[in-house]
Design a protein around this motif. Structure first.
Motif, PDB file in Angstrom:
ATOM      1  N   LEU A  16     136.249 -42.270  67.190  1.00 23.85           N
ATOM      2  CA  LEU A  16     137.459 -42.527  67.970  1.00 23.85           C
ATOM      3  C   LEU A  16     137.240 -42.168  69.431  1.00 23.85           C
ATOM      4  O   LEU A  16     137.738 -42.825  70.338  1.00 23.85           O
ATOM      5  CB  LEU A  16     138.605 -41.700  67.380  1.00 23.85           C
ATOM      6  N   LEU A  17     136.448 -41.111  69.651  1.00 28.51           N
ATOM      7  CA  LEU A  17     136.244 -40.633  71.022  1.00 28.51           C
ATOM      8  C   LEU A  17     134.970 -41.217  71.637  1.00 28.51           C
ATOM      9  O   LEU A  17     134.596 -40.841  72.741  1.00 28.51           O
ATOM     10  CB  LEU A  17     136.157 -39.109  71.026  1.00 28.51           C
ATOM     11  N   LYS A  76     136.139 -31.375  66.944  1.00 30.80           N
ATOM     12  CA  LYS A  76     136.536 -31.624  68.328  1.00 30.80           C
ATOM     13  C   LYS A  76     137.971 -31.170  68.570  1.00 30.80           C
ATOM     14  O   LYS A  76     138.310 -30.707  69.644  1.00 30.80           O
ATOM     15  CB  LYS A  76     136.371 -33.101  68.669  1.00 30.80           C
ATOM     16  N   GLU A  99     136.348 -38.886  63.703  1.00 30.16           N
ATOM     17  CA  GLU A  99     136.866 -38.327  64.947  1.00 30.16           C
ATOM     18  C   GLU A  99     135.943 -38.676  66.109  1.00 30.16           C
ATOM     19  O   GLU A  99     136.398 -39.095  67.178  1.00 30.16           O
ATOM     20  CB  GLU A  99     136.956 -36.811  64.781  1.00 30.16           C
TER      21      GLU A  99
END
Lengths: 595, 160
Positions: free
Chosen positions: A280-281, A479, A277
């Protein structure tokens, strides 16, 4: 619960006993040697059954697991007898096929249950868990063999992936595979093999940081390791499966208790869903925001972070698992689903119903057991130590005496004894004195499905059956605020969810400084793995590393360093023992054994 | 007190008193039943409000009906009512003032609102960023992979 241990004892147990000296190194070396030999043993058995077809009676997976465990114990008999208090199996031999990531070591008496509750898998040849349920392998299966040995708590673990090939029998004198493995599984094997070799070389560079290629930084840190592994995985269109780790191990702390005890001073890189995650961010403006701000845990050093430097005299476990991502063009999250025996037998092709074969004792729990059988069993378990075990390890007839050639009779006796153990074990595990080591299956969920989902309860849902998690990583997607319960539900609810085949390689390495190494130069001692024992299977992947990338350039530099005998870095492998047949009826081919 | 059978016992007074008592009782029961009250739908209905004869009489503007009544309002009670009204007025002024003060301090109220807003928008910000990333990568179709060359081959034609 925190155990009260005096400062002096802590100093001895955690520090002094882990200082790398000749006696310690020898224990590690012997443990490594036995695990290498055991791997050779089981690989030869599988080759004989499925490739050379020389065994008259093909052994099922549960029998293979038990025979290997038995082989390990027989081998251990010859070493450190009466010299150390504890020695034994560090992980019961697991044989995981394709989508099963870890934990597949069914007991002898479980075979019937497994076939009965997974009938759907038996009817279809191409069902994802067909070989797992039948207990017999077929061509095209990717088989992961995992085992481990410890002597006095000094542990060596190994995991290797082999492929079952259709045999080209044009030349009967020399049987060979019909062709290389292609496709997604081949990509994953290539990526895992290359990543394993690179990480080993990288760890060796920690002994002489000045030799580290410039593009990899000045020091070998956690983030370097993560970058390298992620880059290799990406180049081969693969994803790193959660549960992979490159971690320091210490005496009795070889990662077997992760999630049951919070280990102080955890040093290592781990891969979880939350890292996926975060990746990805990474290039967006919200990378520092998270919905859940976890309260600071009591023991901060128990939370794994990448913020560490690899140093001399440490022992590392490199455990890498990768999955190909060629199944879909979408972006998705790789996650693990824990298999259990009580989730309804729903005749779904993508669901496996089974109970775990191995257990681990949780010493923080106490309870007065009511049944005499349970108390007897617990007595046996407590003698057995902090490592996971199988019930058949506690049987009278174990290790199996194979000299008389009555394998079937021996197995039947063990099976009979298991019935009594099952009764006792149910009370023991109902009172949390023992925890089942989870069987996990890799699943892929599209991110779209996760983002579209409605999550009004936030992370408040609590999953009591969740597999063991490390402290600080209880919430898989912090997140987005998605708890493990919710993620489990999302995995089940999406029609696009697919099971991923997983490739695993796991090695144990020691970073020996010049004072303990053989030739007086700092060197990396590979306890397990290496080209002699864990040679890669014949595969061809259409992908390759992109040399234009600076990080990949660094990886190539590392490889050339390992080949340079004079100015490079030195890596030594522990070799398997020469003679691996112990007068067994089931002998193994020795042609591949020259040293 | 003379006995019941005495010659000169006062007969009329007690009889009248009894009669008046009984009548009063009946009247008050009828009153309690609400027989004299206006209907609940009418404007003058006091249904649901606190029942107080004294307050009714105090706030009554004109004297209704010229007939005899036993509803009275003493001077003392009237004074008390007046005093209470004064206090009520003062209380109202105070609460108005406090409300005004609270409204002026808009820093506090804004803070409370802001916390709620950020909690919601944090998640939406993350989700938005993720959607952007997903859209980008899905349009790019795995650019960084290089499969142009020979590929990778490991192992060989033997069983390791």
């Amino acid at each position: 619960m925190e155990l009260a241990v005096s400062a002096e004892d802590t100093q001895i147990l955690l520090k002094d006993k882990n200082v790398l000296q000749e006696s310690v190194l020898d224990k590690y070396r012997v443990a490594g040697q036995i695990s290498q030999t055991a791997l050779k043993y089981v690989v030869n058995l599988i080759n004989n059954i499925y490739h050379f077809k020389t065994e008259e009676r093909p052994l099922s997976i549960s029998e293979l697991c038990l025979l290997t465990d038995s082989f390990i114990l027989t081998r251990l008999e010859q070493y450190y007898k009466n010299k150390v208090n504890e020695r034994g199996i560090a992980i019961p031999t697991n044989i995981d096929i394709d989508q099963v990531v870890t934990g597949w070591c069914p007991e002898l008496d479980d075979v019937e249950n497994i076939t009965n509750s997974n009938k759907e898998q038996l009817t279809k040849e191409d069902a994802p868990f067909n070989s797992t349920v039948t207990g017999f392998l077929k061509a095209g299966d990717v088989v992961k063999i995992t085992l481990g040995v410890h002597i006095d708590g000094y542990t060596s673990e190994i995991s290797h992936t082999m492929v079952i090939y259709p045999v080209d029998s044009s030349n009967v004198a020399e049987l060979k595979p019909a062709g290389p493995l292609l496709g997604g599984k081949a990509d994953a094997i290539a990526a895992t093999h290359i990543a394993m070799e690179t990480v080993t070389a990288l760890l060796a560079c920690a002994l002489t940081p000045e030799k580290l290629p410039a593009s990899l930084g000045n020091n070998v840190t956690g983030s370097t390791i993560r970058n390298v592994v992620d880059t290799i995985a990406r180049s081969y269109n693969c994803g790193v499966v959660p549960g992979s780790r490159v971690r320091r191990i210490r005496r009795f702390l070889a990662g077997q208790n992760e999630g049951i005890i919070a280990e102080r001073e955890y040093k290592g890189v781990i891969w979880t869903e939350s890292h996926e995650e975060a990746k990805l961010l990474a290039n967006t403006e919200v990378k520092d925001i998270s919905v859940i701000t976890s309260a600071t845990p009591r023991v901060v050093s128990a939370v794994p972070t990448d913020n560490f430097t690899v140093s001399k005299g440490e022992v590392y476990l490199v455990d890498l698992k990768m999955s190909p991502l060629d199944g879909s063009t979408k972006k998705g999250l790789i996650t693990l689903e824990t298999v259990d025996s009580f989730t309804g037998k729903s005749h779904k092709v993508d669901q496996l119903v089974a109970r775990s074969g191995s257990y681990i004792r949780d010493y923080a729990q106490t309870h007065h057991l009511k049944l005499k059988t349970s108390r007897y069993l617990l007595g046996k378990i407590d003698k057995q130590g902090v490592y996971p075990f199988k019930l058949s390890h506690l049987a009278q007839n174990f290790p199996i005496n194979m000299e008389n050639g009555k394998l079937d009779e021996e197995l039947t006796t063990i099976k009979k004894e298991l019935r009594q153990f099952r009764l006792g074990m149910s009370e023991i595990s109902n009172n949390y004195l023992c925890v089942e080591t989870p069987i996990q299956v890799a699943k892929w969920v599209p991110w779209e499905h996760i983002l579209k989902s409605n999550n009004p309860n936030g992370n408040l849902t609590f999953d009591a059956t969740a597999a063991l998690t490390l402290p600080g990583h209880e919430v898989p997607l912090p997140k987005l605020g998605i708890s493990s319960m919710k993620l489990k539900q999302l995995t089940k609810s999406s029609k696009e969810t697919i099971e991923l085949p997983v490739v695993r390689e796991c090695n144990t390495v020691i970073l020996c400084d010049s004072d303990v190494s053989n030739n007086g130069k700092p060197e990396l001692l590979r306890l397990t793995g290496g080209n002699k024992t864990c040679a890669p299977s014949w595969i061809h992947s259409k992908y390759e590393l992109n040399v234009q990338e600076p990080l990949v350039q660094g990886i190539f530099d590392l490889v050339s360093l390992t080949k340079d005998k004079r100015f490079g870095i030195s890596i030594r492998e522990t070799q398997p023992m020469k003679e691996i047949s112990t007068g067994n009826k089931i002998t193994t081919g020795t042609d591949a054994m020259e040293l | 007190m003379p006995s019941k059978n005495s010659i000169n016992r006062p007969k009329l007074v007690t009889n009248l008193k009894n009669k008046a008592q009984k009548a009063g009782l009946k009247r008050s029961r009828r009153d309690q039943r609400g027989d004299f009250q206006p209907a609940r739908s009418s404007e003058t209905s006091k249904s649901g409000e606190i029942k107080s004869v004294a307050l009714d009489l105090y706030f009554q503007d004109e004297k209704t009906g010229g007939s005899i009544t036993n509803k009275t309002l003493s001077k003392k009670r009237a004074k008390k009512i007046e005093r209470n009204l004064k206090y009520a007025q003062q209380r109202k002024l105070l609460t108005d003032l406090q409300a005004k003060v609270e409204n002026d301090m808009d820093v506090d109220t804004a803070l409370v609102k802001k916390v709620k807003e950020t909690k919601d928008s944090k998640l939406s910000m993350i989700k938005k960023a993720m959607w952007n990333v997903l859209d980008d990568t899905q349009s790019q179709q795995n650019l960084p992979l290089s499969s142009s060359g020979q590929g990778t081959t490991l192992g060989g034609a033997w069983f390791p």
